[in-house]
Design an enzyme around this catalytic site. Sequence first.
Site, PDB file in Angstrom:
ATOM      1  N   ASP B  92      -1.449  -5.131  -5.298  1.00 55.73           N
ATOM      2  CA  ASP B  92      -0.200  -5.575  -4.680  1.00 55.73           C
ATOM      3  C   ASP B  92       0.547  -4.339  -4.196  1.00 55.73           C
ATOM      4  O   ASP B  92       0.079  -3.205  -4.342  1.00 55.73           O
ATOM      5  CB  ASP B  92       0.615  -6.442  -5.646  1.00 55.73           C
ATOM      6  CG  ASP B  92       1.060  -5.668  -6.867  1.00 55.73           C
ATOM      7  OD1 ASP B  92       0.893  -4.434  -6.903  1.00 55.73           O
ATOM      8  OD2 ASP B  92       1.584  -6.303  -7.795  1.00 55.73           O
ATOM      9  N   ASP B 266      -3.824 -15.167  -7.874  1.00 61.56           N
ATOM     10  CA  ASP B 266      -3.820 -14.260  -9.022  1.00 61.56           C
ATOM     11  C   ASP B 266      -2.755 -14.773  -9.966  1.00 61.56           C
ATOM     12  O   ASP B 266      -1.750 -15.357  -9.529  1.00 61.56           O
ATOM     13  CB  ASP B 266      -3.450 -12.837  -8.611  1.00 61.56           C
ATOM     14  CG  ASP B 266      -1.947 -12.665  -8.470  1.00 61.56           C
ATOM     15  OD1 ASP B 266      -1.295 -12.212  -9.431  1.00 61.56           O
ATOM     16  OD2 ASP B 266      -1.415 -13.011  -7.385  1.00 61.56           O
TER      17      ASP B 266
END
Lengths: 376, 376
Positions: B92, B266
């Site tokens: 991320d 996720d």
Amino acid sequence: MPGFSFQLHRQDGGARLGEIATPHGIVRTPAFMPVGTQAAVKAVRPEEVRALGTDIVLANTYHLMLRPGAERIATLGGLHKFMNWPHPILTDSGGFQVMSLSPLRKVDADGVTFRSHLDGATVTLTPERAMEIQDLLGADIAMQLDECVKLPAARADVEHAMQLSLVWAERSKRAFEHVEGRAVFGIVQGGVEPALRLESARAMNELSFPGYAIGGLAVGEPQEVMLSVLDLVTPALPEDRPRYLMGVGTPEDLVEAVARGIDMFDCVLPTRNGRHGLAFTRFGAVNLKNARHADDPRPLDPESPYAPAREYSRAYLHHLVKANEMLAAMLISAINLAYYQELMNGMRTVIAAGRFADFREETRALWSRGDLPPLT
Amino acid sequence: MPGFSFQLHRQDGGARLGEIATPHGIVRTPAFMPVGTQAAVKAVRPEEVRALGTDIVLANTYHLMLRPGAERIATLGGLHKFMNWPHPILTDSGGFQVMSLSPLRKVDADGVTFRSHLDGATVTLTPERAMEIQDLLGADIAMQLDECVKLPAARADVEHAMQLSLVWAERSKRAFEHVEGRAVFGIVQGGVEPALRLESARAMNELSFPGYAIGGLAVGEPQEVMLSVLDLVTPALPEDRPRYLMGVGTPEDLVEAVARGIDMFDCVLPTRNGRHGLAFTRFGAVNLKNARHADDPRPLDPESPYAPAREYSRAYLHHLVKANEMLAAMLISAINLAYYQELMNGMRTVIAAGRFADFREETRALWSRGDLPPLT
């Protein structure tokens, strides 16, 4: 279901190669037993414990009687099934943990009464109850109840505890006689007093146990004091019975005790150190918390037979320790157990080949060499 | 070294079956990415994460930039090597954790400045730096820097953050253009405001990213609100690019989002719940802390394809949780990840066969059936 037996295959100097048969399989000796205090070897899955070369684990009666309870484990099919470990299990008697963990313990001739460290409940452990619990758990090898004194202690206290342990030995043996195929070991006590140790060993011998433990050592005394007790006690024990040095030890302790005729060990060191970032390798201990590892791409030991010791960098293990990742404890505990079992396997191999003395020297030389120098 | 690409193999209603190629291998979609925040999936070894059916893991830029540092990981050979995971990795951008973890953050047009939650140091994250860090880590899939607002928020704040995220999307894309073979995804923002979500999706689309994420959901809003945003946004995204719903979710969220055309997920739920004694099974969640399991010899699911869900009793798992044994977190986290990957695999199989609608109904029926009744 084959019963308990011990075969001595070979002696090499004082070191002994043997095999213990139990209802749940064979234990190759010298053997190291990882500690599964609460029915789990900390941070290592049972199939991994096995794959690392473990024949037998130890579980703690004191902890299991308090939680989840011996009767509960029996109803659930016994400890082997409970902890998913279908291989041999030795249980201690609870005596040592009563001394070290429970507040307000009171010993009399009948047994020991103490407060549970979990909920404060009053519990009494007699030799008969200690054996009943170990029977309920289904231990392949049970231990007699003994009284352990904290060292240093006055000679009179050590002697009193030793004598009481002898009485409890006989009661423990009698209480376990009806259990078929499984064995109870007697425990030699006597602190660091040569005369008391010898008296205890001789009296134990007369009781004729299928195996003998040496208790009350590795409780803070210098290594040479411990080894001198072994030098004294092992010759007083029968050759045809296994000898178990309780709660020992460092890799060096293991090699020196095997040299003196010890066949079995248990110790929390590989897993406890694993949870604190300390790894054992052929080159001694490595403190992975140390900042010197932060940028070190090298593995702990590129020639280790255990993949994680080769595949993870010191930098990564250092990071996991600093970041409090559970994976640190998991990997380092397994690496340490792998090293311990590799060491035991090495000793068994060289005793078979009559090369124990050389192995002992070579192993000590590698430890003295120490860890790799830091990267510059 | 093959570069990033996406192939859509099949559609079944809204559900999509596909395959993402990356420099470190193939990701079968729909895909669930276990979260390895600090370069480790908590309490599960990487080879086990892989064996459970994981094609790709997520790692957090925010955590890794602060410890051990992106430059250090690059020097050590990149994140794949560092964490012993030679398979695809998505990172991320750090934006979300800046919002949720760091005190004293300050956003301006250039980027975000914040205090490290570890040592209080002041750190600035611009789109360019976020991409540089992800390049240093070696992510196969990087994420643009975005601004996440905490919901509920005033419409003006949501709009401002969405517009700023668009500007940062373009800067992120430009900053990652020189990185060959790897991809950066844009992130659709806009809170729960339909008009803002649509505007964001259209503008993102014009920037032509190789993949699109939907951010700012699963932050506390009801499931139907999240799903209504998906109903709105996914049709506005190009069919030939993967769609990633960030931070989601429960097993039910996954099935409902796949039904709406999402390809990637996720979530920390399987491992976080694993550390808190909560297991996922085909019959819903099971709280192993509950005393009803203390004497229950049954496994979590006798028909699970994953051995630990079949081989350990509920009584034992309950004991491990109550006794704070790390093995509890290890086993239940792995059982949960196994269930998540089994669910994803099931969805991929039925989409290929054109049976997704039936699977969705059957799966929901099993969840509604609920866990086994307690033993009486």
